[in-house]
Motif scaffolding. Structure first.
Motif, mmCIF file in Angstrom:
data_model
loop_
_atom_site.group_PDB
_atom_site.id
_atom_site.type_symbol
_atom_site.label_atom_id
_atom_site.label_comp_id
_atom_site.label_asym_id
_atom_site.label_seq_id
_atom_site.Cartn_x
_atom_site.Cartn_y
_atom_site.Cartn_z
ATOM 1 N N LYS A 193 11.924 -20.198 29.412
ATOM 2 C CA LYS A 193 12.009 -20.247 28.161
ATOM 3 C C LYS A 193 12.764 -19.158 27.807
ATOM 4 N N LEU A 194 13.102 -17.910 28.350
ATOM 5 C CA LEU A 194 13.753 -16.836 27.817
ATOM 6 C C LEU A 194 15.091 -16.699 28.213
ATOM 7 N N ILE A 226 21.577 -15.742 23.573
ATOM 8 C CA ILE A 226 21.702 -15.124 22.340
ATOM 9 C C ILE A 226 22.001 -13.840 22.155
ATOM 10 N N SER A 227 21.444 -13.052 23.092
ATOM 11 C CA SER A 227 21.738 -11.451 23.275
ATOM 12 C C SER A 227 23.244 -11.314 23.540
ATOM 13 N N THR A 228 23.583 -12.143 24.539
ATOM 14 C CA THR A 228 24.968 -11.679 24.988
ATOM 15 C C THR A 228 26.045 -11.976 23.666
ATOM 16 N N LYS A 229 25.542 -13.038 22.903
ATOM 17 C CA LYS A 229 26.556 -13.466 21.675
ATOM 18 C C LYS A 229 26.535 -12.383 20.934
ATOM 19 N N ILE A 230 25.149 -11.648 20.603
ATOM 20 C CA ILE A 230 25.055 -10.313 19.766
ATOM 21 C C ILE A 230 25.770 -9.231 20.228
ATOM 22 N N THR A 231 25.779 -8.981 21.735
ATOM 23 C CA THR A 231 26.441 -7.884 22.033
ATOM 24 C C THR A 231 28.110 -8.036 21.974
ATOM 25 N N ALA A 242 7.324 -16.254 21.788
ATOM 26 C CA ALA A 242 7.000 -17.530 22.142
ATOM 27 C C ALA A 242 6.778 -17.448 23.840
ATOM 28 N N ALA A 243 7.552 -16.749 24.471
ATOM 29 C CA ALA A 243 7.516 -16.668 25.910
ATOM 30 C C ALA A 243 6.426 -15.729 26.168
#
Length: 546
Positions: A25-26, A32-37, A507-508
């Motif tokens: 699920k994560l 997305i976190s990689t894209k934010i970084t 949600a996870a």
């Protein structure tokens, strides 16, 4: 007959099963976190470019306009003065001077007949400066034509005390006292005017005549020991005889202060040459080269590649169109010619590394031979078709337009309009200045009007290279510029994606709780089944024995 059975035991790693399901699920949140970084790295890179571009812009502010007045910060308004001597006189010993921004350039001849001096008088010799003198009285002291103060002396006061009492009133009297030790056991009190060309005024008002007792005046009140007489400064400038009551003269040439230090002997003279300060222009251009190369280096760092030709990991803006467009426009401006001159005429060129460099020798030559051409090439210039409309400021964005100036029946300036719109300019309360209205394209432009009749005046502005780069870099690095647009977009994306990550993580967490509850039931059911099986085995085995 005997019965045997096998009990059921659980060796399942429930925690691993749950974590695997949650991790699945994560996985999207991790992406997305990689894209934010990655976005944050781009924001940092854009901000670095923004800072370098802002520095480039601010460093060009003094080169961007050519307004010549006392308020100007333009290097073209900076002035330098040199003083040379004709005949047997030291120029530096006779005169020092200061020249303000915007002072009129030119060459002047100066001779000094006498410098201004203040009157100085002395007392008779006194044997002690600390012993009580035994005098008691009050006297009035000041400079002729100025304010005076009453000074009281008591019998217990010493020469030092009298000095202190006089100096306590110096701000009012403009007379200062000092004690000079002539020799061992010999002291003299001196009185000196703090303003030139004015005699010391004294009168005894009650009790002992204190200054007479000290030997400063005789019985008639005349000073007995005049060390220096007061006199005005006398000099000639360009053959015009002038007199002033001070040696620091600020009202002869506008923006110029002369400090007269000694008279020039007969047959000698001083030559004062006031001209633009080329060193200020050179310094500003050297700063421009440094700042341009700093921005270029920041761009180049974002174009770095690995040995296989792929983008380096540090080049987070590799191939970025906004960055490339800014660099292209800067180079395009630098390649422009103005008035038949280019940056090469200033000694500016690109080296083999495509870095900007400045040949100060070439620049020095062009500054000495064609300063007007340099000014036109670099700065914004605004001219008017009427000598009665004087440019005070060109503003950040100089414009060319036709200005209708309107005065009332008394000759007072009342409005100024462009194509019938009088809201574009405001009139100062004294009715002398025309100022571009805030929020319009004329904001920052300012003029003074000396006429007394209405007229239509053509205002013409030309933009030099420094002004164009200044305006472009200021806009591009500003709060609404191209770089900030990219930064804001990335920050907005990160905000939105961070919200998604939070939702996924929430949600996870809920999913994990559900799995843990469900698997706990499974474990409970299995444990119950195991207990039942054990019971049945025991029961069957017991029956078999019977």
């Amino acid at each position: 007959m005997s019965t045997s059975g096998t009990s059921t035991t659980s060796s399942i790693d429930w925690g691993a099963l749950i974590q695997a399901a949650v991790n699945a699920k994560l996985a999207r949140a991790t992406q997305i976190s990689t894209k934010i970084t990655a976005n944050q790295a781009k924001v940092t890179a854009y901000q670095g470019l923004q800072t370098a571009l802002s520095t480039l812009s601010s460093g060009l502010s003094t080169l961007s306009t050519a307004v010549i007045n006392s308020f100007s910060t333009s290097v073209f308004a900076s002035r330098a003065a040199t003083v040379s001597a004709t005949g047997n006189v030291s120029a530096s010993a006779a005169l020092s001077m200061a020249v303000n921004t915007g002072a009129a350039t030119g060459k002047h001849t100066l001779t000094i007949s006498q410098i201004a001096t203040a009157q100085k008088v002395a007392s008779a010799s006194q044997s002690s400066q600390t012993s009580a003198l035994g005098y008691s009285g009050t006297f009035s002291l000041g400079l002729a034509g100025g304010s005076t103060a009453e000074i009281t002396v008591t019998s217990g006061m010493s020469l030092q005390d009298i000095q202190d009492a006089i100096n306590a009133q110096t701000s009012t009297t403009n007379v200062q006292a000092s004690i000079i030790q002539v020799s061992s056991g010999s002291y003299q009190l001196t009185l000196t005017g703090t303003e030139d060309a004015a005699d010391i005024s004294y009168s005894s008002t009650s009790g002992d005549d204190i200054l007479n007792k000290l030997g400063i005046t005789d019985s008639s009140g005349t000073f007995t020991n005049v060390l220096q007489t007061s006199q005005a400064a006398k000099f000639t400038l360009d053959g015009i005889a002038l007199t002033r009551n001070t040696n620091d003269i600020q009202d002869v040439l506008s923006g110029v202060t002369f400090s007269l230090m000694q008279a020039t002997p007969s047959g000698t003279s001083l030559t004062v040459d006031i001209e633009p300060d080329g060193s200020q222009i050179t310094d500003a251009l050297e700063a421009f080269v440094k700042n341009y190369n700093a921005f270029r280096d920041a761009v180049t760092a974002q174009q770095a590649t690995n040995s296989d030709g792929t983008a380096a990991s540090s080049a987070v803006l590799f191939g970025d169109g906004t960055m490339r467009d800014i660099m292209d426009q800067l180079q395009s401006i630098l390649s422009t010619s103005v008035g038949g001159m280019t940056m090469a005429n200033l000694g500016l060129s690109f080296n083999e590394k495509n870095e900007l460099q400045l040949d100060t020798g070439t620049l020095s030559t062009i500054l000495n031979t064609n300063l007007s051409g340099v000014t036109k090439l670099l700065a914004a210039q605004t001219t008017t078709s009427s000598s009665q409309l004087t440019v005070v400021n060109t503003g950040a964005s100089p414009q060319s337009f036709t200005l209708d100036v309107n005065v009332d029946s008394s000759g007072k300036l009342v409005s100024a309009s462009v194509e019938g719109d009088s809201s574009l300019f405001t009139i100062s309360s004294d009715g002398k200045s025309i100022i571009g209205a805030s929020g319009t394209i004329y904001a920052g432009m300012a003029f003074t009007y000396s006429g007394t009749t209405s007229q239509t005046i053509t205002v013409t502005s030309t933009l030099g290279l420094a002004n164009r780069i200044y305006q472009f870099a200021k806009t591009a690095s500003g709060s609404t510029g191209a770089l900030q647009t990219q930064i804001s977009s990335l920050i907005d994306q990160d905000t939105s994606m961070s919200s998604k990550v939070s939702d996924i993580q929430s949600a996870a967490t809920t999913f994990q709780s559900q799995l843990e509850a469900q698997y706990a039931k499974y474990q409970a059911a299995i444990a119950s089944a195991d207990n039942t099986l054990t019971y049945l085995k025991a029961l069957l085995n017991a029956g078999s024995k019977n």
